[in-house]
Motif scaffolding. Structure first.
Motif, mmCIF file in Angstrom:
data_model
loop_
_atom_site.group_PDB
_atom_site.id
_atom_site.type_symbol
_atom_site.label_atom_id
_atom_site.label_comp_id
_atom_site.label_asym_id
_atom_site.label_seq_id
_atom_site.Cartn_x
_atom_site.Cartn_y
_atom_site.Cartn_z
ATOM 1 N N CYS A 99 3.461 -1.633 4.310
ATOM 2 C CA CYS A 99 2.999 -0.242 4.457
ATOM 3 C C CYS A 99 4.217 0.571 4.901
ATOM 4 N N HIS A 100 4.931 1.088 3.935
ATOM 5 C CA HIS A 100 6.210 1.752 4.214
ATOM 6 C C HIS A 100 6.109 3.224 3.831
ATOM 7 N N GLY A 101 6.274 4.096 4.805
ATOM 8 C CA GLY A 101 6.288 5.527 4.522
ATOM 9 C C GLY A 101 4.930 6.122 4.226
ATOM 10 N N ILE A 155 0.861 -1.198 0.000
ATOM 11 C CA ILE A 155 0.000 0.000 0.000
ATOM 12 C C ILE A 155 0.893 1.244 0.000
ATOM 13 N N GLY A 156 0.619 2.139 -0.914
ATOM 14 C CA GLY A 156 1.502 3.294 -1.063
ATOM 15 C C GLY A 156 2.867 2.859 -1.571
ATOM 16 N N GLY A 157 2.869 1.856 -2.417
ATOM 17 C CA GLY A 157 4.130 1.253 -2.882
ATOM 18 C C GLY A 157 4.869 2.114 -3.889
ATOM 19 N N VAL A 204 -0.878 -0.749 -4.478
ATOM 20 C CA VAL A 204 -1.991 0.194 -4.477
ATOM 21 C C VAL A 204 -1.419 1.573 -4.168
ATOM 22 N N ASP A 205 -1.646 2.515 -5.060
ATOM 23 C CA ASP A 205 -1.087 3.856 -4.868
ATOM 24 C C ASP A 205 -1.975 4.868 -5.590
ATOM 25 N N PRO A 206 -2.171 6.058 -4.993
ATOM 26 C CA PRO A 206 -3.006 7.062 -5.667
ATOM 27 C C PRO A 206 -2.343 7.715 -6.868
HETATM 28 C C1 LIG Z 1 6.853 8.363 1.070
HETATM 29 S S1 LIG Z 1 6.160 7.526 -0.282
HETATM 30 C C2 LIG Z 1 6.592 5.842 0.130
HETATM 31 C C3 LIG Z 1 6.749 5.012 -1.085
HETATM 32 C C4 LIG Z 1 7.228 3.589 -0.794
HETATM 33 N N1 LIG Z 1 6.267 2.864 0.015
HETATM 34 C C5 LIG Z 1 8.575 3.597 -0.143
HETATM 35 O O1 LIG Z 1 8.695 3.178 1.012
HETATM 36 O O2 LIG Z 1 9.534 4.016 -0.799
HETATM 37 C C6 LIG Z 1 4.424 7.575 0.104
HETATM 38 C C7 LIG Z 1 3.570 6.873 -0.924
HETATM 39 O O3 LIG Z 1 2.244 6.789 -0.404
HETATM 40 C C8 LIG Z 1 1.329 7.144 -1.403
HETATM 41 N N2 LIG Z 1 0.113 7.620 -0.695
HETATM 42 C C9 LIG Z 1 -0.201 8.888 -0.299
HETATM 43 N N3 LIG Z 1 -1.384 8.903 0.342
HETATM 44 C C10 LIG Z 1 -1.828 7.621 0.367
HETATM 45 C C11 LIG Z 1 -3.007 6.990 0.879
HETATM 46 N N4 LIG Z 1 -3.948 7.683 1.514
HETATM 47 N N5 LIG Z 1 -3.142 5.658 0.718
HETATM 48 C C12 LIG Z 1 -2.177 4.947 0.095
HETATM 49 N N6 LIG Z 1 -1.040 5.487 -0.422
HETATM 50 C C13 LIG Z 1 -0.874 6.806 -0.281
HETATM 51 C C14 LIG Z 1 2.047 8.177 -2.255
HETATM 52 O O4 LIG Z 1 1.531 8.280 -3.568
HETATM 53 C C15 LIG Z 1 3.484 7.629 -2.234
HETATM 54 O O5 LIG Z 1 3.714 6.735 -3.301
#
Ligand SMILES: C[S@@+](CC[C@H](N)C(=O)[O-])C[C@H]1O[C@@H](n2cnc3c(N)ncnc32)[C@H](O)[C@@H]1O
Length: 263
Positions: A113-115, A45-47, A66-68
């Motif tokens: 669920c990272h970051g 999630i948020g990958g 899953v990512d927006p």
């Molecule tokens: C800091 S990045 C982290 C990316 C990756 N997981 C990593 O660790 O490198 C945050 C990610 O979360 C996504 N994101 C932002 N809001 C979100 C939400 N409500 N649900 C899921 N993903 C989201 C962003 O598009 C972005 O790709």
């Protein structure tokens, strides 16, 4: 996400490998020990652009990102294709709020669920959505920014008011990016993570201190002699499981099991 530093890598690549080694080793251990006989169903999630998802797929697992961000998903598709794992990686545009429409409830073995927990409006609701996606006994890999190291970093840079504000509010101001909405950019303590996971129905199994040294050491020292980058990774791994280093870490990585059944 990089593996351990290798000869021939650039300085940037070596530092990136040192930053990600603790999390990658912990995650790979889970996947190798629990899913030796079948591929795991993994949701990231948020990958984002899929650095981690592609590495997981390279181990033979099936990953849904899953990512927006459509831009991130486009990069993910290209990266999966170039790495020869396009059949094991799929990107779906959405977010934590729409997760249940995108992946079946209780059908996932491992959620990454990272970051992300830092920027969502409601971390408790986010963890509840992740618990719903996981099967009972499934594993959550949660990576969040840690508060105390961030307070020290700001103070060391002379940003004393910002350090005090972060100390007291747990937030470093509005999150940025198209998907951030009005959410804040939080930093968590280990105790806060333990509490929110428990409330959401997770049993933490292991907590790792991540990036204790690598963000503080100048590149010139990491590049000084052959083997220094690998020695730094080994040091990071040695302190990762020591609770006394959690408060010094840039990030905290937690592996947690969804309660409900053996698995
Ligand atoms: C800091 S990045 C982290 C990316 C990756 N997981 C990593 O660790 O490198 C945050 C990610 O979360 C996504 N994101 C932002 N809001 C979100 C939400 N409500 N649900 C899921 N993903 C989201 C962003 O598009 C972005 O790709």
């Amino acid at each position: 996400m990089s593996a351990d530093p290798r000869p021939g890598q650039s300085s940037l690549q070596r530092r990136s490998a040192a930053r990600t080694a603790v999390v990658w080793h912990a995650l790979r251990d889970v996947l190798e020990t629990r899913y030796a006989d079948r591929p795991a169903a993994v949701v990231d999630i948020g990958g984002g652009t899929g650095g981690l998802a592609v590495r997981v797929a390279e181990l033979g697992h099936q990953v849904v990102v899953v990512d927006p961000s459509p831009d991130a998903l486009a990069i993910l598709a290209r990266r999966a294709d170039e790495s020869g794992v396009a059949d094991r990686v799929s990107g779906r545009q959405g977010d934590l709020g729409t997760l249940s429409d995108l992946v079946p409830d209780g059908g996932t073995d491992v959620v990454l669920c990272h970051g992300v927990l830092e920027i969502v409006e409601d971390p408790a609701a986010a963890l509840a959505a992740l618990a719903a996606a996981l099967r009972p006994g499934g594993t959550l890999s949660l990576l969040v920014n840690q508060r105390h190291a961030a307070v020290v970093t700001r103070a060391m840079a002379g940003h004393f008011t910002a350090a005090r504000s972060l100390l007291e509010s747990g937030s470093v101001g509005p999150a940025t990016g198209p998907a951030a909405g009005g959410a804040t950019n939080r930093r968590f303590t280990a105790d806060e993570i333990t509490a929110v996971l428990d409330d959401a129905g997770f049993d933490p199994e292991a907590m790792h201190a991540v990036r204790v040294f690598v963000d503080l050491v100048p590149s010139s020292l990491v590049d000084l002699e052959p083997g220094a980058a690998q020695a730094l990774v080994e040091l990071e791994r040695a302190v990762a499981t020591r609770p006394e280093y959690l408060a010094l870490a840039t990030q905290i990585h937690t592996l947690a099991t969804r309660r409900g059944a053996s698995g």
